[in-house]
Each structure stands twice: as structure tokens, then as C-alpha cells.
Design a protein around this motif. Structure first.
Motif, PDB file in Angstrom:
ATOM      1  N   ASN A 130       0.820  -1.219   0.000  1.00 33.95           N
ATOM      2  CA  ASN A 130       0.000   0.000   0.000  1.00 33.95           C
ATOM      3  C   ASN A 130       0.851   1.265   0.000  1.00 33.95           C
ATOM      4  O   ASN A 130       0.331   2.364  -0.159  1.00 33.95           O
ATOM      5  N   PRO A 140       2.037   3.893  -3.885  1.00 33.79           N
ATOM      6  CA  PRO A 140       1.674   5.210  -4.395  1.00 33.79           C
ATOM      7  C   PRO A 140       2.603   6.334  -3.935  1.00 33.79           C
ATOM      8  O   PRO A 140       2.740   7.351  -4.624  1.00 33.79           O
ATOM      9  N   GLY A 199     -12.747   7.291  -9.515  1.00 30.46           N
ATOM     10  CA  GLY A 199     -12.617   7.190  -8.064  1.00 30.46           C
ATOM     11  C   GLY A 199     -11.164   7.010  -7.651  1.00 30.46           C
ATOM     12  O   GLY A 199     -10.242   7.214  -8.445  1.00 30.46           O
ATOM     13  N   GLU A 200     -10.959   6.586  -6.430  1.00 30.02           N
ATOM     14  CA  GLU A 200      -9.615   6.395  -5.907  1.00 30.02           C
ATOM     15  C   GLU A 200      -8.866   5.342  -6.743  1.00 30.02           C
ATOM     16  O   GLU A 200      -9.389   4.262  -7.021  1.00 30.02           O
ATOM     17  N   LEU A 201      -7.646   5.665  -7.141  1.00 26.93           N
ATOM     18  CA  LEU A 201      -6.880   4.841  -8.077  1.00 26.93           C
ATOM     19  C   LEU A 201      -6.433   3.502  -7.488  1.00 26.93           C
ATOM     20  O   LEU A 201      -6.619   2.449  -8.099  1.00 26.93           O
ATOM     21  N   HIS A 202      -5.799   3.513  -6.323  1.00 30.81           N
ATOM     22  CA  HIS A 202      -5.157   2.311  -5.801  1.00 30.81           C
ATOM     23  C   HIS A 202      -6.128   1.130  -5.649  1.00 30.81           C
ATOM     24  O   HIS A 202      -5.803   0.013  -6.079  1.00 30.81           O
ATOM     25  N   PRO A 203      -7.320   1.297  -5.098  1.00 28.89           N
ATOM     26  CA  PRO A 203      -8.245   0.162  -5.012  1.00 28.89           C
ATOM     27  C   PRO A 203      -8.646  -0.389  -6.385  1.00 28.89           C
ATOM     28  O   PRO A 203      -8.807  -1.601  -6.542  1.00 28.89           O
ATOM     29  N   GLN A 204      -8.769   0.495  -7.374  1.00 24.11           N
ATOM     30  CA  GLN A 204      -9.113   0.029  -8.720  1.00 24.11           C
ATOM     31  C   GLN A 204      -7.984  -0.817  -9.304  1.00 24.11           C
ATOM     32  O   GLN A 204      -8.221  -1.845  -9.942  1.00 24.11           O
ATOM     33  N   PRO A 263      -5.532  10.395 -12.758  1.00 26.08           N
ATOM     34  CA  PRO A 263      -6.227   9.273 -12.130  1.00 26.08           C
ATOM     35  C   PRO A 263      -7.645   9.581 -11.658  1.00 26.08           C
ATOM     36  O   PRO A 263      -8.427   8.660 -11.439  1.00 26.08           O
ATOM     37  N   THR A 264      -8.000  10.847 -11.522  1.00 25.58           N
ATOM     38  CA  THR A 264      -9.350  11.183 -11.058  1.00 25.58           C
ATOM     39  C   THR A 264     -10.313  11.441 -12.216  1.00 25.58           C
ATOM     40  O   THR A 264     -11.489  11.700 -11.981  1.00 25.58           O
ATOM     41  N   LYS A 271     -12.597  10.191 -15.054  1.00 23.57           N
ATOM     42  CA  LYS A 271     -13.296   8.992 -15.504  1.00 23.57           C
ATOM     43  C   LYS A 271     -12.932   8.716 -16.966  1.00 23.57           C
ATOM     44  O   LYS A 271     -12.869   9.633 -17.779  1.00 23.57           O
TER      45      LYS A 271
END
Length: 141
Positions: free
Chosen positions: A10, A13, A85-90, A125-126, A128
Motif C-alpha cells: 500500500n 503510491p 474514483g480512488e486509483l489504488h483500489p481500482q 487518475p481522477t 473517468k
């Protein structure tokens, strides 16, 4: 570049702002950026990760930066379209789909070489609809 394990991935980033604020680098080719992953230890799950740009061999690197040559390789490419949305979870969701599900169904076999995340030069990254391409090193199965 740093080595990451199951408990520290984690933190990946945090590498990116260090790279982005140093751009452009001397000898930089193009404006795409890359996440490069290699050296996975099958026992503990750790791996080396580098936030990168392509540079010529004569480009001088800033203090604390390192160089990695990526040899010619055959890749299968998976494209992810982001939802804003938030990049890392995607990205974590994409990784969970690519390696255990999509790659085995592809008819290709993973080889021990660097894999790449390729971000286009206008990457936001934000926004869409932005894309990330995952280049996974393979041979025909």
C-alpha cells in the motif's frame, strides 16, 4: 524504486510524487510513465517496484534514482478503464483479476520478467475514462 511485501504494498503510491516532481528527466523519451514490477519472491510475496519514465542511456539521473533496462519481451496487454474514483483500489482489483483469472484463460504462460503498468502522457487518475495498460510478460502455452 523499492522492495515491497504483502504488508507494505500500500506504500507504492508514495513513490509517484517523487518521480512526478522531478520530471522531465534529462534524456527522457516521451511523456508516458510506467510502473515496473520484477523480482517477485515466491516464498514471501515481496517484489521490486519502480515508478519510471523511459530515458536514453546517456541521461543523468537525479540523486536517489536508479536505472533498469527492460529487455525485449512478448507481452499480453490488459487495459483497465478507470471510473474516476480512488486509483489504488481500482488497480488492486485489476491485479486480482489479471493474474489469477484472465491470464490463465488467455492461452499464454507467465514468464519471469518485468511486467509494466503503462500510463498515458495525459494521465489523470481522477478523470473517468482514463486507462492503464498492464503489460504481462508471456510465452504461448
Amino acid at each position: 524504486s523499492s522492495r515491497f511485501g504483502v504488508d507494505s504494498r500500500n506504500s507504492i503510491p508514495a513513490l509517484w510524487p517523487k518521480l512526478i516532481r522531478s520530471l522531465p528527466l534529462a534524456g527522457q523519451r516521451g511523456r508516458s510513465t510506467f510502473g515496473v514490477c520484477w523480482g517477485t519472491d515466491q516464498n514471501d510475496g515481496s517484489f521490486q517496484y519502480m515508478a519510471a519514465v523511459e530515458i536514453g542511456t546517456d541521461g543523468a539521473l537525479p540523486e536517489g534514482f536508479s536505472r533498469k533496462e527492460i529487455p525485449t519481451q512478448t507481452y499480453i496487454v490488459f487495459r483497465q478503464t478507470l471510473d474516476g474514483g480512488e486509483l489504488h483500489p481500482q488497480m488492486q482489483a485489476a491485479v486480482r483479476a489479471i493474474w489469477p483469472e484472465l491470464l490463465p484463460k488467455s492461452g499464454y504462460k507467465l514468464v519471469n520478467a518485468a511486467d509494466l503498468e503503462v500510463y498515458p502522457e495525459n494521465f489523470n487518475p481522477t478523470q473517468k475514462g482514463m486507462t492503464v495498460d498492464y503489460y504481462v510478460p508471456v510465452v504461448a502455452d
